[in-house]
Scaffold this motif. Structure first.
Motif, PDB file in Angstrom:
ATOM      1  N   GLY A   1      37.159  24.071  30.263  1.00 34.25           N
ATOM      2  CA  GLY A   1      37.654  23.004  31.308  1.00 34.25           C
ATOM      3  C   GLY A   1      38.733  23.565  32.148  1.00 34.25           C
ATOM      4  O   GLY A   1      39.055  24.870  31.934  1.00 34.25           O
ATOM      5  N   LEU A   2      38.975  22.991  33.147  1.00 35.48           N
ATOM      6  CA  LEU A   2      40.102  23.335  34.045  1.00 35.48           C
ATOM      7  C   LEU A   2      41.387  22.751  33.924  1.00 35.48           C
ATOM      8  O   LEU A   2      41.131  21.654  33.513  1.00 35.48           O
ATOM      9  CB  LEU A   2      39.516  23.211  35.321  1.00 35.48           C
ATOM     10  CG  LEU A   2      38.342  23.705  35.998  1.00 35.48           C
ATOM     11  CD1 LEU A   2      38.129  23.361  37.575  1.00 35.48           C
ATOM     12  CD2 LEU A   2      38.338  25.164  35.905  1.00 35.48           C
ATOM     13  N   PRO A   3      42.320  23.347  34.164  1.00 34.64           N
ATOM     14  CA  PRO A   3      43.573  22.613  34.004  1.00 34.64           C
ATOM     15  C   PRO A   3      43.845  21.723  35.209  1.00 34.64           C
ATOM     16  O   PRO A   3      43.147  21.954  36.293  1.00 34.64           O
ATOM     17  CB  PRO A   3      44.737  23.817  34.060  1.00 34.64           C
ATOM     18  CG  PRO A   3      44.067  24.773  34.843  1.00 34.64           C
ATOM     19  CD  PRO A   3      42.611  24.689  34.656  1.00 34.64           C
ATOM     20  N   ASN A   4      44.775  20.687  35.031  1.00 36.83           N
ATOM     21  CA  ASN A   4      45.090  19.825  36.260  1.00 36.83           C
ATOM     22  C   ASN A   4      46.197  20.641  37.169  1.00 36.83           C
ATOM     23  O   ASN A   4      46.818  21.364  36.493  1.00 36.83           O
ATOM     24  CB  ASN A   4      45.741  18.648  35.981  1.00 36.83           C
ATOM     25  CG  ASN A   4      44.776  17.642  35.763  1.00 36.83           C
ATOM     26  OD1 ASN A   4      43.558  17.628  36.435  1.00 36.83           O
ATOM     27  ND2 ASN A   4      44.920  16.694  34.684  1.00 36.83           N
ATOM     28  N   PRO A   5      46.171  20.706  38.537  1.00 39.36           N
ATOM     29  CA  PRO A   5      45.508  19.773  39.421  1.00 39.36           C
ATOM     30  C   PRO A   5      44.160  20.320  39.535  1.00 39.36           C
ATOM     31  O   PRO A   5      43.512  19.742  40.546  1.00 39.36           O
ATOM     32  CB  PRO A   5      46.292  19.586  40.607  1.00 39.36           C
ATOM     33  CG  PRO A   5      46.991  21.052  40.613  1.00 39.36           C
ATOM     34  CD  PRO A   5      47.142  21.552  39.400  1.00 39.36           C
ATOM     35  N   GLU A   6      43.590  21.353  39.195  1.00 37.82           N
ATOM     36  CA  GLU A   6      42.284  21.957  39.516  1.00 37.82           C
ATOM     37  C   GLU A   6      41.213  21.197  39.253  1.00 37.82           C
ATOM     38  O   GLU A   6      40.054  21.093  39.783  1.00 37.82           O
ATOM     39  CB  GLU A   6      42.243  23.555  38.882  1.00 37.82           C
ATOM     40  CG  GLU A   6      43.043  24.570  39.400  1.00 37.82           C
ATOM     41  CD  GLU A   6      42.974  25.608  38.937  1.00 37.82           C
ATOM     42  OE1 GLU A   6      43.837  26.048  37.902  1.00 37.82           O
ATOM     43  OE2 GLU A   6      41.958  26.590  38.962  1.00 37.82           O
ATOM     44  N   ARG A   7      41.406  20.599  38.071  1.00 40.55           N
ATOM     45  CA  ARG A   7      40.433  19.640  37.469  1.00 40.55           C
ATOM     46  C   ARG A   7      40.337  18.467  38.311  1.00 40.55           C
ATOM     47  O   ARG A   7      39.063  18.050  38.711  1.00 40.55           O
ATOM     48  CB  ARG A   7      40.653  19.207  35.955  1.00 40.55           C
ATOM     49  CG  ARG A   7      39.781  18.266  35.470  1.00 40.55           C
ATOM     50  CD  ARG A   7      40.434  17.570  34.138  1.00 40.55           C
ATOM     51  NE  ARG A   7      40.907  18.588  33.411  1.00 40.55           N
ATOM     52  CZ  ARG A   7      41.820  17.972  32.422  1.00 40.55           C
ATOM     53  NH1 ARG A   7      42.326  16.987  32.506  1.00 40.55           N
ATOM     54  NH2 ARG A   7      42.443  19.020  31.577  1.00 40.55           N
TER      55      ARG A   7
END
Length: 470
Positions: free
Chosen positions: A15-21
């Motif tokens: 998965g991606l970290p926020n804020p990228e997600r």
């Protein structure tokens, strides 16, 4: 453009970290909203299109059919390309084609030009739909995947509910080309965000086979058009089309069995959880399609409600889905999707049975609470089932799983529409009740197939590639 963390060389990450997600999901949500809306808003504009482009109503319907057929025949090929080239590339290209084609639809000066643009738009929409769930798998970490799938279901539900209302609002203040022009700025925005945030994904050593693409188009094209034509009265074309679909499908499957990397993911269908999830999806979407087609006629023709009242009465179902889907997605991260899906479809069956036994002159409240039960049941089923489909496939086959999920939805919707048309023809005086009882029966079958996945969870046999999938 893409961070080193998500480069192909970095390998698969959870998965991606926020804020990228958040931004990556925003790009998916905007594109998916446009694709779903364009399946609904053109229906409302058909009388206007027929009048202004000087075609009869039967011909005008092809503004809808051309879009749906283009999506249907290209879902699996584009999903396969996603496995080979990366889901990010297919999604972005599909979004680009969809945006350009939307401008082409708005500028079309004749009906043939509109149909050509709609076919191109359908191909773009297939690029979006074929890999959107696959991308969600790589945007959200595995422990939050149910939440991501639930958010996707929420986007689809809200878009479906808003489609007719949005179309009516646009046509009340502007001409029909604006139905398509609104996609252009939204598409440009989504393209920019997607280019910066969507992750690179693992790629498989697959090649797209031309014969597979042709046989896929023949099988699904003939199957969908044959099913859609069953209610037309003359059975000559439907029978020929369905017969052709059976022959083409037989050849298609035999040919796929001879390939190491088939377009039709037969290897995934050999997985019990995947196959049961697909069957459950077809039953549930056929059920929803039956109800969505029968209830407006019941409200308008039998109860004498106005067009506006009929539209408002249909709203509780998708709104209830919008409420239930994200909650069900979160629950799917903790409980068995088979159990949640079984409970959801049992609830849907009860709601449809309650609708079938409505009193002769029901109040608005009598109708609304029954429709709400149906929507809550469907919403409880949808997110866990989609999670089961995508996680029962290995990561590098997520595109094939995503494409099959979309194909099952379209097949179920077409089957439901055909069954409704047949029952309207056979029993016009009592069609609504029969259709609702049939929907309750299909939902009960879906409940059984979903519940069988719970047994599979407890007696898994061969280990699943992703034990967290269930």
């Amino acid at each position: 453009m893409t961070s080193p963390r998500n480069s192909p060389a970095a390998g698969f990450t959870d998965g991606l970290p926020n804020p990228e997600r958040l931004l990556a999901f925003l790009a998916i949500a905007v594109a998916l909203t446009m694709a779903v809306l364009d399946s609904a808003i053109v229906n409302v504009a058909l009388p206007v299109l027929a009048r202004e482009l000087q075609v009869d109503p039967a011909t005008a319907v092809w503004a809808v059919n051309a879009y749906q057929l283009a999506i249907t025949v290209s879902l699996l090929p584009l999903a396969s390309l996603g496995d080979a080239l990366g889901y990010r590339r297919i999604y972005w290209t599909g979004l680009l084609v969809f945006t350009i084609a939307s401008l082409g639809c708005a500028l079309a000066g004749s009906f043939p030009m509109l149909i050509a643009a709609r076919v191109l738009q359908g191909l773009g929409a297939a690029g979006i739909m074929s890999v959107n769930i696959a991308l969600v798998r790589f945007i959200y970490p595995s422990k939050l995947l149910g939440r991501g799938v639930g958010n996707t279901a929420l986007v689809v539900a809200v878009s479906s509910a808003a489609g007719p209302t949005l179309a009516a609002a646009i046509l009340s203040v502007a001409s029909w080309p604006w139905l398509f022009l609104i996609n252009v700025p939204l598409g440009v925005f989504a393209l920019i965000v997607a280019a910066r945030t969507l992750p690179e994904t693992p790629r498989s050593a697959r090649r797209l086979d031309g014969w597979s693409v042709l046989l896929n188009a023949l099988t699904f094209g003939l199957l969908i058009t044959g099913i859609d034509s069953l209610g037309a009265g003359d059975l000559t074309y439907p029978l020929l089309a369905l017969g052709g679909a059976v022959v083409a499908g037989f050849v298609f499957v035999r040919y796929q069995l001879s390939l190491r990397t088939p377009l039709l993911p037969l290897d995934l269908l050999r997985r019990p959880v995947f196959a049961l999830s697909m069957m459950t999806s077809i039953c549930s979407f056929a059920t929803q399609s039956l109800a969505y087609l029968a209830l407006p006629f019941y409200f308008h023709d039998e109860l004498g409600r106005s067009v506006t009242e009929t539209g408002m009465l249909m709203t509780p179902w998708p709104l209830a889905i919008a409420v239930a889907a994200p909650i069900a997605g979160r629950l799917a991260d903790r409980f068995s999707p088979g159990l949640l899906g079984g409970i959801g479809l049992a609830t849907l069956a009860v709601g449809l049975a309650l609708l079938a036994v409505l009193p002769d002159d029901p109040s608005t409240l009598d109708i609304v609470w029954r429709l709400t039960i149906c929507g809550l049941g469907f919403g409880l089923f949808q997110s866990p089932n989609n999670k089961a489909i995508i996680t029962s496939a290995p990561p590098e086959r997520s595109g094939g799983a995503s494409g099959m999920q979309s194909s099952a939805r379209l097949l179920g919707q077409s089957l439901g529409a055909a069954l409704a048309a047949v029952l309207f023809g056979l029993a016009p005086g009592n069609a609504t009740a029969l259709i609702l009882w049939l929907g309750a029966g299909l939902s009960a079958i879906g409940c059984v197939t979903s519940s069988l996945r719970v047994f599979r969870d407890r007696h898994p046999g061969r280990p699943d590639p992703d034990p967290k999938a269930r």
